[in-house]
Each structure stands twice: as structure tokens, then as C-alpha cells.
Motif scaffolding. Structure first.
Motif, PDB file in Angstrom:
ATOM      1  N   LYS A 356       0.834  -1.214   0.000  1.00 46.59           N
ATOM      2  CA  LYS A 356       0.000   0.000   0.000  1.00 46.59           C
ATOM      3  C   LYS A 356       0.868   1.265   0.000  1.00 46.59           C
ATOM      4  N   GLU A 357       1.911   1.216   0.807  1.00 45.09           N
ATOM      5  CA  GLU A 357       2.802   2.373   0.920  1.00 45.09           C
ATOM      6  C   GLU A 357       3.425   2.723  -0.437  1.00 45.09           C
ATOM      7  N   LEU A 358       3.628   1.694  -1.234  1.00 38.83           N
ATOM      8  CA  LEU A 358       4.196   1.877  -2.566  1.00 38.83           C
ATOM      9  C   LEU A 358       3.207   2.562  -3.508  1.00 38.83           C
ATOM     10  N   GLY A 359       1.965   2.607  -3.108  1.00 34.01           N
ATOM     11  CA  GLY A 359       0.947   3.243  -3.953  1.00 34.01           C
ATOM     12  C   GLY A 359       0.201   2.241  -4.825  1.00 34.01           C
ATOM     13  N   CYS A 360       0.258   0.975  -4.446  1.00 29.94           N
ATOM     14  CA  CYS A 360      -0.357  -0.077  -5.274  1.00 29.94           C
ATOM     15  C   CYS A 360      -1.854  -0.211  -5.014  1.00 29.94           C
ATOM     16  N   LYS A 606       6.686   7.165  -6.612  1.00 27.32           N
ATOM     17  CA  LYS A 606       6.383   8.457  -7.237  1.00 27.32           C
ATOM     18  C   LYS A 606       5.533   8.246  -8.496  1.00 27.32           C
ATOM     19  N   PHE A 607       5.917   7.256  -9.277  1.00 30.40           N
ATOM     20  CA  PHE A 607       5.162   6.967 -10.508  1.00 30.40           C
ATOM     21  C   PHE A 607       3.726   6.571 -10.174  1.00 30.40           C
ATOM     22  N   TYR A 608       3.572   5.675  -9.215  1.00 33.33           N
ATOM     23  CA  TYR A 608       2.228   5.192  -8.859  1.00 33.33           C
ATOM     24  C   TYR A 608       1.379   6.320  -8.275  1.00 33.33           C
ATOM     25  N   ARG A 609       1.991   7.131  -7.426  1.00 31.78           N
ATOM     26  CA  ARG A 609       1.212   8.215  -6.827  1.00 31.78           C
ATOM     27  C   ARG A 609       0.728   9.195  -7.883  1.00 31.78           C
ATOM     28  N   GLY A 610       1.522   9.313  -8.949  1.00 31.01           N
ATOM     29  CA  GLY A 610       1.154  10.250 -10.007  1.00 31.01           C
ATOM     30  C   GLY A 610       0.101   9.693 -10.961  1.00 31.01           C
ATOM     31  N   LEU A 611      -0.141   8.414 -10.898  1.00 35.90           N
ATOM     32  CA  LEU A 611      -1.103   7.812 -11.828  1.00 35.90           C
ATOM     33  C   LEU A 611      -2.520   7.994 -11.318  1.00 35.90           C
ATOM     34  N   GLN A 612      -3.401   8.318 -12.215  1.00 31.38           N
ATOM     35  CA  GLN A 612      -4.817   8.357 -11.822  1.00 31.38           C
ATOM     36  C   GLN A 612      -5.253   6.914 -11.612  1.00 31.38           C
ATOM     37  N   SER A 613      -5.849   6.634 -10.488  1.00 23.56           N
ATOM     38  CA  SER A 613      -6.120   5.232 -10.178  1.00 23.56           C
ATOM     39  C   SER A 613      -7.116   4.599 -11.141  1.00 23.56           C
ATOM     40  N   VAL A 614      -7.979   5.366 -11.773  1.00 27.82           N
ATOM     41  CA  VAL A 614      -8.974   4.729 -12.643  1.00 27.82           C
ATOM     42  C   VAL A 614      -8.640   4.856 -14.119  1.00 27.82           C
ATOM     43  N   GLN A 615      -7.558   5.501 -14.459  1.00 25.71           N
ATOM     44  CA  GLN A 615      -7.226   5.711 -15.874  1.00 25.71           C
ATOM     45  C   GLN A 615      -5.948   4.982 -16.260  1.00 25.71           C
TER      46      GLN A 615
END
Ligand code: GCB
Length: 618
Positions: A356-360, A606-615
């Protein structure tokens, strides 16, 4: 002399395996009592704790010196005690030391770190069974083969190191001094699943909990309650009773939603049902679980179940009808901080906490079915799951027994986990070499998965092929099995085993299948705390640079709908002997085996946090 001993060991192992095959209980999926679902909601007694253990490298507790199966007092499962001072008995559980259950044996005694062979386990218990009740003994998993005996009689056997099994002991259990004995053997074999060669530790032992499960004479043995394929408001499923009163009225209730439906089971104890329901759908953003009650006339069971739909449309993966991008990581079932088999809620909480911390929003549970606790934790924490069977590298594709074994492991995994909303993808293979026999084998598994559970997506981690044109490199997804999969998985190691990390920037990916793809592996090794410049192997900077260039490439793959880089945490592997850097660990973790985060962790975060979760990424 050493060579002779080695040869004898090998010879005896081969002989033992042949003998296992001749024993009626071996490979006998049909004899195994059908699995009881959701034992955590049952009346249970834990048999976890310290068990007496005898290490038996030559299987002298199972076979005599003519390699015949032992049936007399010399068989360790008899737990025989000498009756006089003069009687010869060459084993004694009570003075042979102990091992913790659940737990791999490798990390409990230094002498067992690399041990592959048999260990006998024994545990005594008393049990006051109520009249008109049935009792089962349930094993979360034993790696790899287990023969099980109660009070000196064989209950049965199980093959496959990562799936549960149970045996009914209603008529065999007594009020006092029961003794349960297991021979667990983790010898690798070419015909097995997995086969002899893997890039992970062959942890042996009773690796998951052992539980006595008491149920009524006729009980709800199993059920499947999920949204119908493609629907977000129609529940479809079935339930199965076991016992003398198969025909009953059974209610399926979701009290929080005011739902209660009654169905009649048939003469086989089965009911199939469909009903509409207006529920809050499960998603990573809102991992809503409902209490679901299944109330028969003679039994009642409760589960926590989430409801959602998962589909593929063109190159998109749709969760509840919305396109998603799977921001994932791969994970072995290895405990955080102590590098042994993981099995508990605490292990799952820590590992998935890092995820989760990784932004997954997604995790690949590689390369075999992980424990039930982590599936339930993923349900609660809102992480979608890729679950896998150990059809890894070069299995015996032509061997019908091997196929039967793989099918059995797949079915046992599905049976245990098919009510978990988190679970969206079954994977049937990892990096398997293309041939007609392999394609037939995998097609059978894909078909099995779809027919056991029509609601989920089926994938496999494939390997693509490079085509060079001038100084431009193109990678083609051209594995024929892709036709049969819902979602393509692909493993690549650009920047580690092939090419330089920078080469990724200009590599193009082509697929002729019009299906979504998950980059199911990429990565490189780094030793935590080892620093240098970006082209020095084993440095954190090398791994960081590799991830940066991978992201440049991944962003340009138009049909990419997810990724699970290799891997969250450093893990033990006998294939990794290099002193100082590996020391028998695969160091591709974003987190070290001591829980320290490497530089690449933050690149991916950083990459994951920047991604829109639904797109999907643009
Ligand atoms: C792979 C395998 C994985 C290995 C990894 C590696 O392709 O699927 O099990 O551990 O590569 O580190 O080489």
C-alpha cells in the motif's frame, strides 16, 4: 566415500518416489475429503504449536531395507514404545526434539536450512466431540507431500505444497490421547508441480495452521457467492451441503442490505441461485465487505464477502464497469524481516502494508497459492490480487500425472479463494517454453479455471520475442497461448539479463491480440546500502536507474493495463550463491529482507502516486 553416500541418497529418493506412486493414497485427489470452506467461521480447535519431530532423510520410518512400505511397529506413524528393556525400537518421537507448527523447518534449525527429504511430525490431543457432530482435521498447507495418520491408521495423503486439504475423523477420534502423525516430504521431482528448478527456497514442513473443525451431521460444506459475470447488481452462485439430509431449505442472507433468499437443495445437497441485489461495490478505494449468512436447517455459516465485477473490453480491464490500471508489485510468500515462510495475519499485514505504501492497488502473489490470511487481508485493505499456480518454467508437459496434479492445485486454490472480491486474476503459468504439448497443458488449465469460476480473468506470465530492425528494437507478443488468455502477462528483464537499462527508452512493443497486458515482471538486483554509480551492478543506483528507464518504456505501451515489477522484498533462493551481494538471496526486492527500502522503491512510489487510479497511463 562421499560420492557413494550422495549416490545412495539419490537412489533412495528415486526409489521412495516410485514407491509413493505405487501406494494407493498417493496422488489420490479423489480420496481427499471435499474441502470445508471458510473454517474460520466454524467451531475449531487449533493444533498449532510445538510438535515432536523426527528428521528422516532415508525414509526409514516409511520403508524397510527392501524398500517395502512398513506396516509394523517400525513404521513411525505407529508411535510404538518398547514393551520391555530388551525390545528393539529405533525411533522415539518424545525424545527427538520439536518443531513449531505452522512453520518451515529450514529456518528453525541451522542443520535443516537446505534439507530436502522427510520429517515426521507428531502431536497428541484429547477431544470431547459432541454427539451427532462430525469432526475434520484441516491442513492449510504442507510442502510438498504429506501422508497423514491418526492413532496409527492412515487417513490419506496430499500432494502440492500450497493448497489446503482435510480428512474426516468423526469415527476415528477418541476422547483421550489421540496421536496425529504426518510424514512431510519436500524432495523435488521432475514430474512435480513445481518441478526441480525454481528461483525460490524449497521451504519444507507443515507451513500453515492445523485445525480441528467440528460441524453438524449435515453441514454447509461449500458455497460460491459473487456478482454474475458482467453484472454489478445480480448475484449468482451455488452452495453445497454434505451429510445425510441433503434436501433442505437454505437461506442466503445479507442482513445489512436487507436481503434474505431461500433456496432448496437437491438430492445431492446442491442449490444454484441468482438474485438481484443493490450493494455497495467493492473497490480498492472502498473495500466494502458484507456479512453473508448461509443458513441451512441443520447448519449456519457466516462469511465476509465483497461484491464487484471484473471484465475485459478490448485492451481495457474494467472494475465495476470502469477502466482501471493495475498498479502492482510481485510478492513471494516469505515473511517480512525473518525470511521464512509467511503464514499469519501479522505477516500479511506487514507485507501488504508495504504494498500500500508503494501506492499499489494490485499485488501478484507469485508463484504459487499463498495463504488464506493474505487473501482475506487483501479483501480488507483493498488490494486486487493475481493468484498463481506453480506451473513454472519446464514442467513435464507430456505427463498426464503432472497435468492432473496441476489441475488439482488450481482447483484447490479456486475452491479456497473464489469468494474473495480482491481476487481478480488466476494465472496458470510462468515463463513456460512454447511447444504443442505445453499449449495443450495450459489450455486445459485455462479451461478448468474458467469452468470452476466463470467470473474471473485468466492470465499467464509469458515471454515475448525481440525483433531488431536497424538500430530499433521491437518486442512482439507472439505466444500462441495468448489467444486463450483474457489478460496477457509478460516478464522482461531489459537492463538486467539483457541490454542496458537505457535501451528500454526506445524499445517498442507490439501485440496482435487486442487484449490488455500486465508487465508481470521486470527489475534488477540491488544490495541495500551498497552505493555507487548507475552502471555498477548490485548498487541501489543501478536498480533506481533501471526503474526510471522502465517507466519511460512502459508509459509508451498502448495496451499496458498493469504492472507487477519483480519484486517487493528480497527473498531466499538457492540459485543465488554470489558472496557479499547475493548470499543465497535474490536481491531484486524494492525492500531488503530486513525491511529497508531501496532507492527504486521511491521511484516506483512516485510513478504510482502520479497515476490516476482509474485511468490507464497516457
Ligand atoms: C523470472 C522468474 C522469477 C525469478 C526472476 C529473477 O523471470 O519468473 O521467478 O525470480 O525471473 O529474478 O530472475
Amino acid at each position: 566415500m562421499l560420492a557413494e553416500i550422495f549416490f545412495m541418497t539419490k537412489f533412495l529418493r528415486c526409489l521412495t518416489l516410485v514407491l509413493y506412486m505405487l501406494l494407493p493414497s498417493y496422488r489420490s485427489a479423489a480420496q481427499i475429503a471435499p474441502l470445508i470452506a471458510n473454517i474460520s467461521s466454524r467451531q475449531t480447535t487449533s493444533l498449532d504449536g510445538q510438535w515432536q519431530a523426527i528428521v528422516d532423510p532415508y525414509d526409514v520410518g516409511a520403508f524397510d531395507y527392501r524398500a517395502q512400505p512398513l506396516k509394523n511397529k517400525n513404521a513411525f506413524y505407529k508411535n510404538y514404545k518398547p514393551q520391555s528393556e530388551s525390545e528393539l525400537v529405533e525411533y522415539d518421537f518424545d525424545t527427538s526434539g520439536q518443531l513449531q507448527v505452522p512453520g518451515d523447518w529450514n529456518t528453525q534449525r541451522e542443520s535443516l536450512l537446505l534439507y530436502e527429504g522427510s520429517v515426521w511430525y507428531k502431536r497428541s490431543f484429547d477431544y470431547a466431540k459432541s454427539p451427532k457432530r462430525r469432526l475434520f482435521v484441516h491442513f492449510g498447507a504442507c510442502n510438498y507431500f504429506a501422508a497423514v495418520y491418526l492413532n496409527g491408521e492412515e487417513l490419506g495423503a496430499h500432494e502440492g505444497g500450497f493448497t489446503p486439504f482435510d480428512f474426516e475423523i468423526t469415527d476415528r477420534v477418541r476422547a483421550h490421547d489421540n496421536f496425529l502423525v504426518l510424514r512431510v516430504n519436500n524432495t523435488r521431482g521432475k514430474d512435480q508441480v513445481p518441478t526441480v528448478n525454481t528461483d525460490w527456497w524449497n521451504y519444507g514442513g507443515i507451513t500453515r495452521p492445523v485445525t480441528l473443525v467440528e460441524v453438524p451431521e449435515t453441514f454447509v460444506q461449500h458455497y460460491f457467492i459473487q456478482m454474475e459475470k458482467g453484472s454489478t447488481h445480480q448475484i449468482k452462485g451455488w452452495l453445497q451441503l454434505s451429510g445425510r439430509q441433503p434436501q433442505q431449505n437454505v437461506a442466503v442472507r445479507i442482513p445489512e442490505a436487507g436481503l434474505s433468499k431461500v433456496f432448496q437443495t437437491d438430492a445431492r445437497g446442491r442449490a444454484e441461485f441468482t438474485f438481484s441485489a443493490n450493494l455497495i461495490l467493492w473497490s480498492p478505494e472502498n473495500p466494502k465487505l458484507y456479512n453473508v449468512e448461509i443458513a441451512a436447517e441443520t447448519d449456519q455459516v457466516t462469511d465476509r464477502i465483497g461484491f464487484r465485477s471484473i471484465e475485459v473490453r478490448g485492451t481495457d480491464i474494467l472494475l465495476n464497469g470502469n477502466p482501471i490500471f493495475l498498479r502492482g508489485t510481485s510478492l513471494h510468500e516469505e515473511a517480512p524481516l525473518r525470511a521464512s515462510r509467511a503464514w499469519s495475519d501479522d505477516d500479511a499485514r506487514t507485507l501488504l502494508g508495504w504494498v500500500k505504501e508503494l501506492g499499489c492497488n494490485f499485488v501478484r502473489l507469485a508463484h504459487y497459492p499463498h495463504n488464506e490470511a493474505i487473501l482475506r487481508m487483501a479483501d480488507q485493505m483493498g488490494l486486487m490480487v493475481w493468484a498463481e499456480v506453480p506451473v513454472y518454467w519446464t514442467i513435464q508437459w507430456e505427463n498426464p500425472q503432472t497435468l492432473h496434479n496441476a489441475e488439482n492445485q488450481l482447483n484447490e486454490m479456486i475452491a479456497r479463494d473464489h469468494n474473495r472480491a480482491a481476487l481478480i486474476i488466476y494465472s496458470v503459468a510462468n515463463e513456460t517454453p512454447i511447444s504443442d504439448a505445453r499449449n495443450r497443458f495450459l489450455r486445459q488449465l485455462i479451461q478448468d479455471a474458467h469452468s470452476a469460476d466463470p467470473t474471473r480473468l485468466v492470465s499467464g506470465a509469458l515471454q515475448a520475442h525481440e525483433v531488431a530492425a536497424g538500430n530499433r528494437l521491437t518486442i512482439h507478443i507472439d505466444d500462441p497461448i495468448a489467444v486463450d488468455l483474457d489478460v496477457l502477462g509478460n516478464n522482461e528483464y531489459i537492463g538486467w539479463y539483457v541490454h542496458r537499462p537505457e535501451d528500454a527508452d526506445s524499445i517498442d512493443w507490439i501485440s496482435q491480440y487486442g487484449k490488455p497486458m500486465i508487465m508481470s515482471e521486470f527489475g534488477g538486483d540491488a544490495l541495500f546500502g551498497y552505493h555507487g554509480e548507475a552502471h555498477t551492478r548490485w548498487t541501489e543506483e543501478y536498480q533506481e536507474n533501471l526503474y526510471e528507464h522502465q517507466i519511460v518504456m512502459l508509459k509508451r505501451i498502448s495496451f499496458l493495463r498493469g504492472m507487477t515489477p519483480w519484486i517487493l522484498k528480497d527473498f531466499r533462493s538457492p540459485r543465488r550463491p554470489l558472496p557479499r551481494f547475493e548470499d543465497y538471496f535474490n536481491r531484486k526486492g524494492l525492500v531488503s529482507d530486513h525491511g529497508e527500502k531501496k532507492k527504486a522503491f521511491y521511484v516506483l512510489q512516485k510513478f504510482y502516486r502520479g497515476l490516476q487510479s482509474v485511468q490507464p497511463p497516457k
